[in-house]
Design a protein around this motif. Structure first.
Motif, mmCIF file in Angstrom:
data_model
loop_
_atom_site.group_PDB
_atom_site.id
_atom_site.type_symbol
_atom_site.label_atom_id
_atom_site.label_comp_id
_atom_site.label_asym_id
_atom_site.label_seq_id
_atom_site.Cartn_x
_atom_site.Cartn_y
_atom_site.Cartn_z
ATOM 1 N N SER A 234 0.832 -1.212 0.000
ATOM 2 C CA SER A 234 0.000 0.000 0.000
ATOM 3 C C SER A 234 0.864 1.258 0.000
ATOM 4 C CB SER A 234 -0.923 0.013 1.222
ATOM 5 O OG SER A 234 -1.852 -1.034 1.150
ATOM 6 N N SER A 235 1.935 1.242 0.777
ATOM 7 C CA SER A 235 2.846 2.390 0.835
ATOM 8 C C SER A 235 3.497 2.634 -0.523
ATOM 9 C CB SER A 235 3.917 2.176 1.893
ATOM 10 O OG SER A 235 3.325 2.066 3.161
ATOM 11 N N LEU A 236 3.868 1.561 -1.203
ATOM 12 C CA LEU A 236 4.455 1.701 -2.543
ATOM 13 C C LEU A 236 3.437 2.268 -3.533
ATOM 14 C CD1 LEU A 236 6.585 -1.535 -2.714
ATOM 15 C CD2 LEU A 236 7.436 0.788 -3.086
ATOM 16 N N THR A 237 2.186 1.873 -3.392
ATOM 17 C CA THR A 237 1.133 2.400 -4.270
ATOM 18 C C THR A 237 0.947 3.898 -4.041
ATOM 19 O OG1 THR A 237 0.020 0.263 -4.319
ATOM 20 C CG2 THR A 237 -1.304 2.192 -4.885
ATOM 21 N N ILE A 238 0.981 4.323 -2.799
ATOM 22 C CA ILE A 238 0.855 5.753 -2.491
ATOM 23 C C ILE A 238 2.056 6.510 -3.037
ATOM 24 C CG2 ILE A 238 0.768 7.452 -0.623
ATOM 25 C CD1 ILE A 238 -0.797 5.253 0.984
ATOM 26 N N TYR A 239 3.260 5.962 -2.848
ATOM 27 C CA TYR A 239 4.467 6.589 -3.401
ATOM 28 C C TYR A 239 4.333 6.725 -4.914
ATOM 29 C CZ TYR A 239 9.314 7.442 -4.641
ATOM 30 O OH TYR A 239 10.466 7.997 -5.150
ATOM 31 N N ASP B 26 2.057 9.551 -5.760
ATOM 32 C CA ASP B 26 2.659 10.848 -5.432
ATOM 33 C C ASP B 26 3.768 11.251 -6.397
ATOM 34 O OD1 ASP B 26 1.027 11.104 -3.230
ATOM 35 O OD2 ASP B 26 2.604 10.712 -1.746
ATOM 36 N N ASN B 27 4.330 10.295 -7.119
ATOM 37 C CA ASN B 27 5.505 10.561 -7.951
ATOM 38 C C ASN B 27 5.257 10.295 -9.436
ATOM 39 O OD1 ASN B 27 7.891 11.224 -6.030
ATOM 40 N ND2 ASN B 27 6.699 9.622 -5.027
ATOM 41 N N GLN B 28 4.078 10.679 -9.893
ATOM 42 C CA GLN B 28 3.708 10.631 -11.304
ATOM 43 C C GLN B 28 3.974 9.274 -11.951
ATOM 44 O OE1 GLN B 28 5.753 13.412 -10.177
ATOM 45 N NE2 GLN B 28 3.783 14.349 -9.670
ATOM 46 N N GLY B 29 3.595 8.214 -11.273
ATOM 47 C CA GLY B 29 3.714 6.882 -11.842
ATOM 48 C C GLY B 29 5.113 6.308 -11.866
ATOM 49 N N THR B 30 5.930 6.685 -10.899
ATOM 50 C CA THR B 30 7.296 6.182 -10.810
ATOM 51 C C THR B 30 7.500 5.503 -9.457
ATOM 52 O OG1 THR B 30 8.089 7.987 -12.194
ATOM 53 C CG2 THR B 30 9.741 6.810 -10.901
ATOM 54 N N TYR B 31 8.027 4.285 -9.496
ATOM 55 C CA TYR B 31 8.376 3.590 -8.264
ATOM 56 C C TYR B 31 9.801 3.965 -7.868
ATOM 57 C CZ TYR B 31 4.324 0.516 -8.542
ATOM 58 O OH TYR B 31 3.053 0.017 -8.558
ATOM 59 N N ASP C 205 8.777 -5.660 -13.747
ATOM 60 C CA ASP C 205 8.126 -5.925 -12.460
ATOM 61 C C ASP C 205 8.514 -4.920 -11.381
ATOM 62 O OD1 ASP C 205 6.574 -8.215 -13.115
ATOM 63 O OD2 ASP C 205 8.395 -9.428 -13.108
ATOM 64 N N ILE C 206 9.107 -3.792 -11.781
ATOM 65 C CA ILE C 206 9.527 -2.794 -10.795
ATOM 66 C C ILE C 206 8.355 -2.416 -9.890
ATOM 67 C CG2 ILE C 206 9.105 -0.803 -12.294
ATOM 68 C CD1 ILE C 206 11.620 0.486 -10.958
ATOM 69 N N GLY C 207 8.664 -2.263 -8.622
ATOM 70 C CA GLY C 207 7.656 -1.880 -7.642
ATOM 71 C C GLY C 207 7.028 -3.044 -6.903
ATOM 72 N N LYS C 208 7.316 -4.269 -7.309
ATOM 73 C CA LYS C 208 6.767 -5.431 -6.615
ATOM 74 C C LYS C 208 7.625 -5.753 -5.404
ATOM 75 C CE LYS C 208 4.404 -7.386 -10.486
ATOM 76 N NZ LYS C 208 3.932 -8.538 -11.173
ATOM 77 N N ILE C 209 6.954 -6.147 -4.347
ATOM 78 C CA ILE C 209 7.649 -6.540 -3.119
ATOM 79 C C ILE C 209 7.059 -7.853 -2.644
ATOM 80 C CG2 ILE C 209 6.143 -5.184 -1.585
ATOM 81 C CD1 ILE C 209 8.810 -4.580 0.012
#
Length: 115
Positions: A27-32, A35-40, A94-98
């Motif tokens: 969830s935190s990564l989704t919020i980030y 907040d950052n124009q679709g960038t992980y 797959d960037i952004g997956k945890i």
């Protein structure tokens, strides 16, 4: 008689905590991302730095085989590592997956890296 049941209850509670922490991290990564124009992030420092707005603290991962840790492995694609750490995909499609970097199974027989 009570000791084995208590030990299993502790194990199941720790496993539930790990699954809950995984949900919080995602969830935190989704919020980030929002907040950052679709960038992980390329690493989790924006989420793990004290005082950040995404996570109140670094989340612990627990598996019976590896114990408790707050460490993160950075990988370019999901794999079959077995460190017991968080694994964060910081490159590629797959960037952004945890996920939990553990090939062992929980008390229900599900491999940790499948969550």
């Amino acid at each position: 008689v009570a000791l084995p049941k208590f030990a299993n209850a502790v194990k199941v509670a720790n496993e539930g905590g790990t699954r809950g922490s995984l949900g919080v991290m995602r969830s935190s990564l989704t919020i980030y991302y929002g907040d950052n124009q679709g960038t992980y992030p390329t690493d989790l420092s924006p989420l793990l730095t004290p005082g950040n707005k995404y996570l109140p603290q670094a989340m612990a991962v627990y598996t019976t085989e590896h114990g408790k840790s707050k460490a993160v492995s950075y990988v370019s694609e999901p794999g079959d590592g077995d460190t017991g750490y968080w694994a964060y995909v910081n490159a590629g499609g797959d960037i952004g997956k945890i996920y939990v970097e553990c090939t062992h199974t929980d008390s229900k027989g599900t491999a940790w890296n499948q969550y």
